[in-house]
Structure formats: structure tokens, C-alpha cells
Design a protein around this motif. Structure first.
Motif, PDB file in Angstrom:
ATOM      1  N   SER A 171     -11.119  -4.153  -3.363  1.00 44.42           N
ATOM      2  CA  SER A 171     -10.204  -5.225  -2.971  1.00 44.42           C
ATOM      3  C   SER A 171      -9.602  -4.950  -1.596  1.00 44.42           C
ATOM      4  O   SER A 171      -9.528  -5.840  -0.743  1.00 44.42           O
ATOM      5  CB  SER A 171      -9.082  -5.360  -4.008  1.00 44.42           C
ATOM      6  OG  SER A 171      -9.594  -5.759  -5.259  1.00 44.42           O
ATOM      7  N   SER A 172      -9.181  -3.717  -1.379  1.00 42.11           N
ATOM      8  CA  SER A 172      -8.561  -3.343  -0.112  1.00 42.11           C
ATOM      9  C   SER A 172      -9.536  -3.453   1.051  1.00 42.11           C
ATOM     10  O   SER A 172      -9.206  -3.984   2.121  1.00 42.11           O
ATOM     11  CB  SER A 172      -8.023  -1.917  -0.210  1.00 42.11           C
ATOM     12  OG  SER A 172      -7.497  -1.489   1.028  1.00 42.11           O
TER      13      SER A 172
ATOM     14  N   ARG B  36     -17.437  -7.816  -3.962  1.00 36.66           N
ATOM     15  CA  ARG B  36     -16.517  -7.631  -2.854  1.00 36.66           C
ATOM     16  C   ARG B  36     -17.072  -6.674  -1.805  1.00 36.66           C
ATOM     17  O   ARG B  36     -16.967  -6.918  -0.604  1.00 36.66           O
ATOM     18  CB  ARG B  36     -15.174  -7.121  -3.389  1.00 36.66           C
ATOM     19  CG  ARG B  36     -14.402  -8.198  -4.129  1.00 36.66           C
ATOM     20  CD  ARG B  36     -13.149  -7.664  -4.778  1.00 36.66           C
ATOM     21  NE  ARG B  36     -12.312  -8.774  -5.227  1.00 36.66           N
ATOM     22  CZ  ARG B  36     -11.116  -8.632  -5.791  1.00 36.66           C
ATOM     23  NH1 ARG B  36     -10.609  -7.432  -5.963  1.00 36.66           N
ATOM     24  NH2 ARG B  36     -10.426  -9.692  -6.154  1.00 36.66           N
TER      25      ARG B  36
ATOM     26  N   TYR C 121      -8.790 -11.336  -3.294  1.00 36.43           N
ATOM     27  CA  TYR C 121      -8.392  -9.977  -2.922  1.00 36.43           C
ATOM     28  C   TYR C 121      -7.380  -9.382  -3.903  1.00 36.43           C
ATOM     29  O   TYR C 121      -6.864  -8.297  -3.671  1.00 36.43           O
ATOM     30  CB  TYR C 121      -7.764  -9.981  -1.522  1.00 36.43           C
ATOM     31  CG  TYR C 121      -8.534 -10.826  -0.540  1.00 36.43           C
ATOM     32  CD1 TYR C 121      -9.598 -10.307   0.186  1.00 36.43           C
ATOM     33  CD2 TYR C 121      -8.213 -12.180  -0.356  1.00 36.43           C
ATOM     34  CE1 TYR C 121     -10.311 -11.091   1.069  1.00 36.43           C
ATOM     35  CE2 TYR C 121      -8.927 -12.972   0.530  1.00 36.43           C
ATOM     36  CZ  TYR C 121      -9.973 -12.426   1.238  1.00 36.43           C
ATOM     37  OH  TYR C 121     -10.684 -13.206   2.103  1.00 36.43           O
TER      38      TYR C 121
ATOM     39  N   ASP D  61     -12.607 -15.497   0.590  1.00 41.04           N
ATOM     40  CA  ASP D  61     -11.435 -16.099  -0.037  1.00 41.04           C
ATOM     41  C   ASP D  61     -11.754 -16.589  -1.443  1.00 41.04           C
ATOM     42  O   ASP D  61     -10.897 -16.561  -2.332  1.00 41.04           O
ATOM     43  CB  ASP D  61     -10.927 -17.261   0.818  1.00 41.04           C
ATOM     44  CG  ASP D  61     -10.302 -16.803   2.126  1.00 41.04           C
ATOM     45  OD1 ASP D  61      -9.996 -15.603   2.246  1.00 41.04           O
ATOM     46  OD2 ASP D  61     -10.134 -17.642   3.028  1.00 41.04           O
TER      47      ASP D  61
ATOM     48  N   ARG E  49     -11.885  -8.775   6.078  1.00 40.73           N
ATOM     49  CA  ARG E  49     -11.606 -10.178   6.383  1.00 40.73           C
ATOM     50  C   ARG E  49     -10.786 -10.278   7.667  1.00 40.73           C
ATOM     51  O   ARG E  49     -11.033 -11.152   8.505  1.00 40.73           O
ATOM     52  CB  ARG E  49     -10.842 -10.854   5.247  1.00 40.73           C
ATOM     53  CG  ARG E  49     -10.647 -12.359   5.479  1.00 40.73           C
ATOM     54  CD  ARG E  49      -9.531 -12.913   4.628  1.00 40.73           C
ATOM     55  NE  ARG E  49      -9.494 -14.365   4.677  1.00 40.73           N
ATOM     56  CZ  ARG E  49      -8.987 -15.090   5.675  1.00 40.73           C
ATOM     57  NH1 ARG E  49      -8.492 -14.474   6.754  1.00 40.73           N
ATOM     58  NH2 ARG E  49      -8.988 -16.413   5.631  1.00 40.73           N
TER      59      ARG E  49
ATOM     60  N   LEU F 168     -12.265  -5.305   1.257  1.00 41.03           N
ATOM     61  CA  LEU F 168     -12.607  -6.697   1.532  1.00 41.03           C
ATOM     62  C   LEU F 168     -11.492  -7.382   2.322  1.00 41.03           C
ATOM     63  O   LEU F 168     -11.751  -8.124   3.273  1.00 41.03           O
ATOM     64  CB  LEU F 168     -12.852  -7.458   0.226  1.00 41.03           C
ATOM     65  CG  LEU F 168     -13.298  -8.918   0.401  1.00 41.03           C
ATOM     66  CD1 LEU F 168     -14.649  -8.980   1.106  1.00 41.03           C
ATOM     67  CD2 LEU F 168     -13.353  -9.643  -0.929  1.00 41.03           C
ATOM     68  N   GLU F 169     -10.255  -7.118   1.957  1.00 43.09           N
ATOM     69  CA  GLU F 169      -9.126  -7.736   2.648  1.00 43.09           C
ATOM     70  C   GLU F 169      -9.059  -7.268   4.099  1.00 43.09           C
ATOM     71  O   GLU F 169      -8.814  -8.064   5.018  1.00 43.09           O
ATOM     72  CB  GLU F 169      -7.831  -7.400   1.920  1.00 43.09           C
ATOM     73  CG  GLU F 169      -6.634  -8.188   2.406  1.00 43.09           C
ATOM     74  CD  GLU F 169      -5.446  -8.061   1.477  1.00 43.09           C
ATOM     75  OE1 GLU F 169      -4.554  -8.932   1.557  1.00 43.09           O
ATOM     76  OE2 GLU F 169      -5.393  -7.095   0.676  1.00 43.09           O
TER      77      GLU F 169
END
Length: 242
Positions: free
Chosen positions: A63-64, A210, A46, A42, A70, A66-67
Motif C-alpha cells: 500500500s505504501s 498493487r 491505498y 486509484d 503514484r 503504491l501510494e
């Protein structure tokens, strides 16, 4: 097998920044480790990046991934919290042959004061609940392998820009630049201070951070694959007897 090949490639690709979960697997609090990872994810964030010519696809993929990782580590965190006793039992007995594991379960349950304390039924619940987590983790591991390879190649091609970006971050300026210029900002003055060269370097470092965080989470969940293999072997043994 695909999962383990992917993990080997990932380990070879990453040069730094990842925790060695396998070294303390017996004693680590996995729920707490997952909580720490979620907090760090966090913090990195993201948000999709602004336009960076030549590396847009990598930045968006990082980014995708990592999200999505998560989301998977959050499910794992909940499971680890609810099944600490099962994880501890499985890890302590992960090297046992199926018959020996079966006997260990029988002996443990014989000492239980009530049905709620028995480990056998809990293992079956845990195994069923783990399936979705493992499947998604394997899928993400494959994608991570690809993106880490791409990241390593692009980082090598833009070594000077990355070096400049590391210097800026070391001077405590990079974090602000990362937030204001790469992920968008209304402060045009900040954007004007950076060159396209440095902007590229900071963007690549963000993608690397990331992907490495996603790998840490993926590796933590992968520990459960090692422990649950014993349960899978036992299940096959029991089915063969029928």
C-alpha cells in the motif's frame, strides 16, 4: 547501474499483468499512459489493510509503495505534458553519440522561428526537472525488488488460498470482499461469509496487484532514463571541453 539491475530483477519476478512499455516507446503518449496508470492505482486504492496474520508487513508495504509511486508518476505526468517535444526529440536521437546529438540540437534550433521553439534550452530545463523524479523512482525500484521477491515467496507458500481467492474474484464476488473485509467494512455479514483461508488469499492478491501497478509506473518513468542518457553524455562532453 543499481537501477538497471533492479529493473531486470523486477521483470523476471513479474509473471503477468504489466504492460510492455518498451515495445512502443517511440510512439506512446507517455502523459496519457501516466494518466491511465493513476486512474488504475486509484481504483485499486491505498487503504491500509485490516489485520491478516503472517502477511501484515507485505500488505502495508504494498500500500505504501503504491501510494508513493503514484506521487512520482503524477510528477512525471505533469512533466510529460509540459515537455512532449523534448521527450520526442530525445527519444528520436537517443542513440546518437554526444557530438552528433549536439549537431542535431544545433540544426533543430537553427530552424526555429523564435527562442520559444528552440529545443536546446528546453532540454536543459527538462533535465533539471527530471532529477527528483528519477531519484525517487530509483529508490522505489529497489524497494519494489525486495517486496516483489517477498510477495512471490508468500504467494507460493499460500498457493491454495490464492487459488480460492482467484476463483472468488472470477465470480465477481472478490471485489466486494476485497473492499468490505480486507479494507474494512461495517457489514459484518460480508465478513462472516469468508474464511480466514480465503481472506489471506484475497489480501495477497491485493498486494500483488498493487506492486504490479507500482512496477508499471516505475517502468514507464524508467523509459526516460534511457532517453536522457544521451543528454548526460553530451553534458559530460561539453564540460570536458571547458
Amino acid at each position: 547501474m543499481k537501477k538497471y539491475i533492479a529493473v531486470c530483477i523486477l521483470a523476471a519476478t513479474l509473471s503477468s499483468g504489466c504492460m510492455s512499455t518498451s515495445e512502443n516507446a517511440a510512439t506512446m503518449d507517455r502523459a496519457a499512459a501516466a494518466t491511465d496508470l493513476i486512474s488504475r492505482m486509484d481504483e485499486v486504492g491505498y487503504a491500509k489493510v485490516a489485520h491478516v496474520p503472517g502477511v501484515d508487513q507485505l500488505l502495508h508495504s504494498a500500500s505504501s509503495i503504491l501510494e508513493r509511486q503514484r506521487s512520482v508518476i503524477e510528477m512525471y505526468q505533469a512533466q510529460s505534458t509540459n515537455h512532449r517535444d523534448v521527450q520526442a526529440f530525445l527519444y528520436a536521437n537517443k542513440d546518437l553519440e554526444p557530438l552528433a546529438l549536439e549537431q542535431a540540437i544545433v540544426e533543430f534550433d537553427a530552424g526555429a522561428l523564435n527562442d520559444e521553439e528552440k529545443i536546446g534550452p528546453k532540454i536543459q530545463v527538462y533535465r533539471a526537472a527530471s532529477e527528483q523524479i528519477f531519484e525517487e523512482n530509483v529508490e522505489l525500484a529497489v524497494e519494489l525488488t525486495v517486496q516483489l521477491g517477498i510477495s512471490a515467496a508468500i504467494l507460493a507458500q499460500n498457493g491454495e488460498a490464492v487459488t480460492d481467492a482467484i476463483s472468488i474474484k472470477a465470480a465477481d464476488y472478490g471485489v466486494n470482499m476485497l473492499t468490505s473485509s480486507i479494507f474494512g467494512s461495517d457489514d459484518q455479514a460480508d465478513e462472516d461469509k469468508e474464511t480466514e483461508h480465503t481472506h489471506m488469499g484475497l489480501a495477497l492478491l491485493a498486494a500483488k496487484d498493487r506492486l504490479e501497478l507500482a512496477y508499471e509506473a516505475n517502468e514507464l518513468i524508467d523509459l526516460e532514463l534511457d532517453t536522457i542518457k544521451a543528454v548526460e553524455a553530451l553534458q559530460l562532453e561539453l564540460e570536458a571541453r571547458r
